[in-house]
Design a protein around this motif. Structure first.
Motif, short mmCIF file in Angstrom:
data_model
loop_
_atom_site.label_atom_id
_atom_site.label_comp_id
_atom_site.label_asym_id
_atom_site.label_seq_id
_atom_site.Cartn_x
_atom_site.Cartn_y
_atom_site.Cartn_z
N UNK A 1 36.81 35.95 34.08
CA UNK A 1 37.72 35.84 32.94
C UNK A 1 36.94 35.51 31.68
N UNK A 2 37.01 36.39 30.69
CA UNK A 2 36.45 36.12 29.38
C UNK A 2 37.45 35.37 28.53
N UNK A 3 37.23 35.35 27.22
CA UNK A 3 38.11 34.58 26.35
C UNK A 3 39.50 35.19 26.27
N UNK A 4 39.57 36.49 25.99
CA UNK A 4 40.86 37.19 25.90
C UNK A 4 40.84 38.49 26.70
N UNK A 5 39.90 38.64 27.60
CA UNK A 5 39.86 39.81 28.47
C UNK A 5 39.38 39.38 29.85
N UNK A 6 39.63 40.23 30.82
CA UNK A 6 39.31 39.93 32.21
C UNK A 6 38.68 41.16 32.84
N UNK A 7 37.74 40.97 33.75
CA UNK A 7 37.11 42.09 34.46
C UNK A 7 37.08 41.80 35.96
N UNK A 8 37.16 42.87 36.75
CA UNK A 8 37.09 42.75 38.20
C UNK A 8 36.14 43.79 38.76
N UNK A 9 35.39 43.39 39.76
CA UNK A 9 34.52 44.32 40.48
C UNK A 9 35.23 44.78 41.74
N UNK A 10 35.25 46.10 41.93
CA UNK A 10 35.86 46.69 43.11
C UNK A 10 34.86 46.75 44.26
N UNK A 11 35.37 46.85 45.46
CA UNK A 11 34.53 46.98 46.64
C UNK A 11 33.58 48.17 46.53
N UNK A 12 34.00 49.21 45.85
CA UNK A 12 33.20 50.43 45.70
C UNK A 12 32.00 50.26 44.79
N UNK B 1 47.58 47.54 40.00
CA UNK B 1 46.71 48.59 40.50
C UNK B 1 45.41 48.17 41.13
N UNK B 2 45.23 46.88 41.39
CA UNK B 2 43.98 46.43 42.01
C UNK B 2 44.28 45.82 43.38
N UNK B 3 43.69 46.42 44.41
CA UNK B 3 43.90 45.92 45.77
C UNK B 3 42.59 45.79 46.54
N UNK B 4 41.45 46.03 45.86
CA UNK B 4 40.16 45.97 46.55
C UNK B 4 39.14 45.15 45.77
N UNK B 5 39.63 44.13 45.03
CA UNK B 5 38.72 43.31 44.23
C UNK B 5 37.84 42.44 45.13
N UNK B 6 36.56 42.35 44.78
CA UNK B 6 35.65 41.45 45.48
C UNK B 6 35.07 40.39 44.55
N UNK B 7 35.35 40.51 43.24
CA UNK B 7 34.88 39.51 42.27
C UNK B 7 35.70 39.65 41.01
N UNK B 8 35.92 38.53 40.33
CA UNK B 8 36.67 38.55 39.06
C UNK B 8 36.00 37.61 38.08
#
Length: 242
Positions: A36-47, A27-34
């Motif tokens: 990675x934490x220890x057991x979780x991950x986050x992404x910033x969207x273009x919006x 479900x992610x097609x507009x990521x501009x940054x990612x």
């Protein structure tokens, strides 16, 4: 795209199967940054929105729950993120206005809100309005309880100074002490930082305007680069730069 260990859904593909080759995050097609934490991950969207996925026992996904997520979920209330960073069990964003929000595990004050209360949704880091870069540490930690998630968070301000907070047992906050800090605290003597290093366990480094490097914190394996194995509670020069 993510790959590797996936027991807690940190690859974001809807499964808990490990991957030895990259697979699409759902479900992610507009990521501009990612990040990675220890057991979780986050992404910033273009919006400017942020999504996170993976292990969530301490609310580090920021969706208001402690439910582990195998696919990305929106971080509550974040719409103008300019940067995202994930630590062992907490996450932070820098907003477009130069302020910061953090969420997740907070036993050592790594959320910077003056408490040690864990937060499953973003909370304001007080006293910061000119942040231009953020960094979170990474500790050794397991869902079974081994390890500590003894993280800290650092922010570089527009004037070249740096603030850090959270775990400080080896001086990683850089204020000359080994006292944990629950709010942003000035790193001693650093006034011209141009970049922060990402993700040191108990140590932190910064690049200065003259291209020299400064590091502080734990040094048992020489990670401060000063020719010793003595820990430092304030920044010291890394040998040989520039």
């Amino acid at each position: 795209w993510c790959w590797g260990y996936n027991a807690y859904g940190q690859l974001g593909d809807g499964s808990t199967a490990n991957r030895v080759a990259p697979g699409l995050v759902a479900g992610i097609s507009d990521a501009v940054e990612v990040s990675a934490g220890y057991l979780h991950t986050c992404a910033r969207h273009r919006s400017g929105a942020v999504s996170c996925w993976g292990y969530n026992v301490h609310g580090m996904l920021g969706d208001g729950t402690t439910v582990t997520r195998l696919v990305p979920v929106a971080v509550s209330g974040i719409a103008t993120a300019a940067e995202v960073t994930s630590g062992t069990a907490h996450s932070c964003v820098r907003l477009a206005d130069g302020s910061m929000r953090c969420w997740g595990y907070n036993a050592y004050g790594q959320l910077g809100d003056g408490t040690t209360v864990t937060r499953p949704v973003p909370g304001v880091v007080p006293g910061l309005s000119t942040v231009v870069e953020v960094s979170t540490g990474d500790d050794v930690w397991r869902p079974s309880g081994s390890g500590s998630a003894a993280d800290r968070t650092c922010a570089r301000l527009a004037d070249g100074t740096v603030r850090c907070w959270g775990y400080n047992g080896y001086g990683g906050v850089g204020d000359g002490t080994t006292t944990n800090r629950l709010v942003p605290t000035a790193v001693f003597g650093l006034t011209d930082a141009t970049e922060l290093a990402e993700g040191g366990r108990y140590h932190t480094c910064a690049r200065r305007a003259d291209r020299t490097l400064m590091c502080w914190g734990y040094n048992g394996n020489g990670q401060l680069g000063d020719g010793t194995t003595s820990s430092r509670a304030a920044p010291g020069l890394v040998a040989g730069f520039p």
